[in-house]
Write a protein that holds these residues in place. Structure first.
Motif, mmCIF file in Angstrom:
data_model
loop_
_atom_site.group_PDB
_atom_site.id
_atom_site.type_symbol
_atom_site.label_atom_id
_atom_site.label_comp_id
_atom_site.label_asym_id
_atom_site.label_seq_id
_atom_site.Cartn_x
_atom_site.Cartn_y
_atom_site.Cartn_z
ATOM 1 N N UNK A 22 42.125 -0.644 15.644
ATOM 2 C CA UNK A 22 40.709 -0.668 15.252
ATOM 3 C C UNK A 22 39.911 0.348 16.069
ATOM 4 N N UNK A 23 40.201 0.459 17.333
ATOM 5 C CA UNK A 23 39.494 1.447 18.176
ATOM 6 C C UNK A 23 39.850 2.872 17.763
ATOM 7 N N UNK A 24 41.088 3.101 17.336
ATOM 8 C CA UNK A 24 41.483 4.433 16.881
ATOM 9 C C UNK A 24 40.804 4.790 15.558
ATOM 10 N N UNK A 25 40.604 3.811 14.699
ATOM 11 C CA UNK A 25 39.851 4.048 13.464
ATOM 12 C C UNK A 25 38.417 4.433 13.816
ATOM 13 N N UNK A 26 37.828 3.714 14.742
ATOM 14 C CA UNK A 26 36.471 4.010 15.187
ATOM 15 C C UNK A 26 36.374 5.446 15.702
ATOM 16 N N UNK A 27 37.347 5.854 16.492
ATOM 17 C CA UNK A 27 37.351 7.218 17.034
ATOM 18 C C UNK A 27 37.500 8.260 15.932
ATOM 19 N N UNK A 28 38.233 7.923 14.874
ATOM 20 C CA UNK A 28 38.381 8.846 13.748
ATOM 21 C C UNK A 28 37.044 9.097 13.063
ATOM 22 N N UNK A 29 36.129 8.152 13.162
ATOM 23 C CA UNK A 29 34.807 8.313 12.566
ATOM 24 C C UNK A 29 33.788 8.982 13.457
ATOM 25 N N UNK A 34 26.677 9.846 15.158
ATOM 26 C CA UNK A 34 26.072 10.060 16.470
ATOM 27 C C UNK A 34 26.470 8.966 17.454
ATOM 28 N N UNK A 35 26.718 7.767 16.920
ATOM 29 C CA UNK A 35 27.096 6.628 17.767
ATOM 30 C C UNK A 35 27.999 5.717 16.953
ATOM 31 N N UNK A 36 29.030 5.177 17.605
ATOM 32 C CA UNK A 36 29.928 4.228 16.941
ATOM 33 C C UNK A 36 30.036 2.974 17.799
ATOM 34 N N UNK A 37 30.336 1.844 17.144
ATOM 35 C CA UNK A 37 30.515 0.589 17.875
ATOM 36 C C UNK A 37 31.461 -0.309 17.088
ATOM 37 N N UNK A 38 32.217 -1.123 17.804
ATOM 38 C CA UNK A 38 33.084 -2.130 17.201
ATOM 39 C C UNK A 38 32.565 -3.488 17.639
ATOM 40 N N UNK A 54 30.413 0.059 13.251
ATOM 41 C CA UNK A 54 29.071 0.588 13.006
ATOM 42 C C UNK A 54 29.094 2.083 13.303
ATOM 43 N N UNK A 55 28.606 2.846 12.347
ATOM 44 C CA UNK A 55 28.524 4.303 12.482
ATOM 45 C C UNK A 55 27.061 4.685 12.269
ATOM 46 N N UNK A 56 26.410 5.183 13.303
ATOM 47 C CA UNK A 56 24.985 5.522 13.242
ATOM 48 C C UNK A 56 24.805 7.038 13.159
#
Length: 102
Positions: A22-29, A34-38, A54-56
Motif C-alpha cells: 500500500x505504501x508503494x502504491x502511494x509512492x507511485x502516485x 503535491x501531498x499523499x497520505x495513507x 489521499x492525493x492532494x
C-alpha cells in the motif's frame, strides 16, 4: 486543484502484510500529487478494515489513476483487497463567490 480519494477494504488479518504494498502504491502516485497520505478507519467491522489513499493537488487525475492501477498490480496489493478500490475526485472551492464560473 483536485483531490483524489481512493478507498478499499481488506481483511484485518492481512493488515501487516498489506502495509508495504500500500505504501508503494502511494509512492507511485507521488509524482502527480503535491501531498499523499495513507489513512485507515479506526474501527474494524467483521474483520474487514477500510483504508484510504489521499492525493492532494492533482492536475492530471486520469494519469494518476492509471499509475495507481498499474502499481496495485505490480506491488501485489490487489491480492489483499476484500473488494474493489473506489475513487472519488473533489475540487477545491474558490475562496470567494467571484471565483465561481457562470
Amino acid at each position: 486543484m483536485n483531490y483524489l480519494y481512493v478507498y478499499y477494504k481488506l481483511h484485518e488479518a492481512q493488515r501487516r502484510r498489506a502495509l508495504e504494498p500500500a505504501r508503494r502504491v502511494l509512492e507511485a502516485g507521488r509524482p502527480w500529487s503535491r501531498r499523499v497520505a495513507l489513512l485507515a478507519r479506526p474501527e474494524v467491522e467483521g474483520g474487514v478494515a477500510t483504508w484510504m489513499e489521499v492525493y492532494e493537488g492533482v492536475d492530471d487525475v486520469a494519469r494518476l489513476s492509471n499509475a495507481l492501477d498499474a502499481a496495485v498490480k505490480e506491488t501485489g496489493l490487489a491480492t489483499f483487497l476484500a473488494g474493489p478500490r473506489r475513487s472519488e475526485v473533489f475540487a477545491e472551492l474558490p475562496a470567494d463567490a467571484a471565483g465561481w464560473e457562470a
